[in-house]
Design a protein around this motif. Structure first.
Motif, PDB file in Angstrom:
ATOM      1  N   ASP A  98      -6.161  10.974 159.594  1.00 45.89           N
ATOM      2  CA  ASP A  98      -6.118  12.436 159.744  1.00 45.89           C
ATOM      3  C   ASP A  98      -7.270  13.147 159.052  1.00 45.89           C
ATOM      4  O   ASP A  98      -7.272  14.366 158.938  1.00 45.89           O
ATOM      5  N   ASN A  99      -8.253  12.366 158.560  1.00 46.74           N
ATOM      6  CA  ASN A  99      -9.436  12.925 157.909  1.00 46.74           C
ATOM      7  C   ASN A  99      -9.091  13.758 156.672  1.00 46.74           C
ATOM      8  O   ASN A  99      -9.815  14.656 156.280  1.00 46.74           O
ATOM      9  N   GLU A 100      -7.974  13.446 156.052  1.00 48.61           N
ATOM     10  CA  GLU A 100      -7.567  14.144 154.836  1.00 48.61           C
ATOM     11  C   GLU A 100      -8.349  13.601 153.643  1.00 48.61           C
ATOM     12  O   GLU A 100      -8.528  12.389 153.501  1.00 48.61           O
ATOM     13  N   GLU A 101      -8.805  14.483 152.784  1.00 45.48           N
ATOM     14  CA  GLU A 101      -9.599  14.075 151.633  1.00 45.48           C
ATOM     15  C   GLU A 101      -8.719  13.381 150.601  1.00 45.48           C
ATOM     16  O   GLU A 101      -7.733  13.932 150.128  1.00 45.48           O
ATOM     17  N   VAL A 102      -9.098  12.156 150.245  1.00 43.59           N
ATOM     18  CA  VAL A 102      -8.371  11.386 149.249  1.00 43.59           C
ATOM     19  C   VAL A 102      -9.014  11.535 147.880  1.00 43.59           C
ATOM     20  O   VAL A 102      -8.333  11.731 146.872  1.00 43.59           O
ATOM     21  N   LEU A 103     -10.339  11.447 147.846  1.00 45.52           N
ATOM     22  CA  LEU A 103     -11.094  11.629 146.609  1.00 45.52           C
ATOM     23  C   LEU A 103     -12.190  12.654 146.855  1.00 45.52           C
ATOM     24  O   LEU A 103     -12.854  12.619 147.896  1.00 45.52           O
TER      25      LEU A 103
END
Length: 434
Positions: A98-103
């Motif tokens: 989902d292209n969610e930012e993890v870092l």
């Protein structure tokens, strides 16, 4: 982490350096930055591509290695460098689904920086090469090749069952070690796939492998006797080898050479050359135009940039005779060892090493499948080499991988891992089928 030694790139040389330094200096002083979460020995990628090696069993977690060897692991790709303030930028990490930012984006300060980001494919401006070929630069490339090969084999099996003997064509461009090893591994793997349900395929007839090389012979940098032995073994495996073949254009389903010859290709691999990653040119470091490598002096220091070093394939290093150091794992290993002593002297407050780095060629071994290997070993006398082939050479080839594991895991864990993998291979398919 603020300051200390930061190593960018967890390949053979970079990881060995991080492990050796970490065990001596600890995680507050040593950090490793890499865009992947786990390490695999790059010379094994042709086995991953053929399906004879499972990356989920072979891969070693950088986080685990950092914990066990005393270095800090930073997950992400290096994107920028400010050498004036000794700070590098690491890109944010996003989840693929989902292209969610993890870092988030991070900035890391360093006292000394080592760039060891390896190499990528050099397409030499050949039209269609980037778009229509797969290059084995990383595990994701090898996995993409393997999955496409499985789909093509399934399609060819279905056609053969219906009476159509079209089969499939694999074209490998480049007759260096990568191309030769991949061709041999694919032939062995295709025979194993036939055992595991692809019953209508006659692999020597239906899985056609062609190796194209621009030089007059394959394995051109190695002694001619090694080249001749490799060619003989490839011919025995029904692999077509075409030399003096300069590829000029690649389309979706075919390869065209300078003589106008066309080679049909359902699957095409580019193994014709390497260069340093292109992002290095944006860091403000001196690079050579031919291969994009970072220019270093004879102590592996980046020219004109204090406290920055480079090693491995991305470093434009020359030997005592002025010849470029070849992009081989043994060179990266030697350079990592040299920089380890450099940094340990710095940590002890001793003056820098007076002796420059000197590359020593111990020879080369090329795997021709799981049963045999050919190569030449360099003796202590200048110009002397020893030709090796067969089971003995195969054992030597396998020992190189074990020596790398020994450097990052230690002798006991390496022995346990070797035994465990031997046992696992006795209870799992000889090729990865999913």
């Amino acid at each position: 982490m603020q300051g200390g030694i930061v190593i960018v790139g967890g390949g053979a040389g970079g990881l060995e350096l991080a492990c050796k330094l970490g065990r001596k200096l600890g995680p507050a002083k040593v950090a490793l930055v890499d865009s992947r979460l786990y390490h695999i020995w790059k010379p094994s990628l042709h086995e991953v591509a053929a399906g004879t090696l499972d990356i989920h069993q072979e891969g070693l977690s950088y986080q685990m290695l950092g914990h066990d060897n005393g270095f800090t692991f930073v997950y992400g790709a290096m994107t920028a460098l400010d050498a004036a303030v000794r700070r590098l930028t690491v890109a944010p990490v996003t989840a693929t689904a989902d292209n969610e930012e993890v870092l988030p984006e991070r900035h890391i300060e360093y006292d000394s920086l080592v760039i060891a980001v390896g190499s990528t494919s050099n397409y030499f401006g050949v039209p269609g090469a980037r778009e229509h070929t797969i290059s084995l630069n990383g595990t994701e490339d090898a996995e993409r090749f393997r999955l496409k090969l499985l789909r093509l084999l399934a399609g060819a099996e279905q056609e053969a069952e219906e009476g159509d003997q079209a089969g499939l064509d694999v074209v490998i461009i480049g007759g260096g070690a990568t191309g030769v090893e991949l061709a041999a591994e694919l032939r062995e793997a295709s025979s194993v796939y036939a055992v595991y349900g692809f019953n209508h395929l006659q692999v020597r007839r239906d899985v056609r492998i062609t190796l194209l090389e621009g030089a007059p012979r394959i394995l051109a940098p190695l002694p001619e006797r090694v080249s001749d032995a490799a060619l003989r073994l490839l011919n025995k495996r029904a692999i077509r080898v075409v030399t003096d073949c300069r590829v000029t254009k690649i389309e979706k389903d075919k390869v065209i050479d300078a003589k106008g010859n066309t080679y049909h290709a359902n699957l095409c691999v580019w193994a014709a050359g390497i260069r340093a990653p292109e992002f290095l040119a944006s860091l403000g470091l001196p690079t050579n135009g031919r291969s994009g490598q970072i220019e270093v002096d004879d102590h592996l220091r980046v020219k004109g940039v204090p406290n920055v070093y480079a090693l491995g394939d991305c470093a434009g290093c020359v030997d005592a005779s002025g010849q470029p150091v070849p992009p081989r794992a043994q060179a990266a290993h030697q350079q990592a060892d040299y920089l380890f002593h450099t940094f340990m002297r710095q940590a002890a407050g001793k003056p820098p090493l007076a002796k420059p780095y000197a590359y020593r060629d111990y020879g080369s071994l090329v795997s021709i499948g799981h049963r045999t290997t050919v190569g030449s070993l360099m003796g202590a006398l200048r110009g002397f080499s020893w030709f090796v082939e067969g089971f003995l050479a195969r054992l030597m080839y396998l020992s190189l991988h074990l020596l790398h594991h020994k450097a990052i895991l230690g002798p006991v864990r390496t022995a346990v891992l070797a035994v465990a993998r031997f046992l696992i291979r006795r209870t799992t398919p000889l090729v990865k089928l999913h």
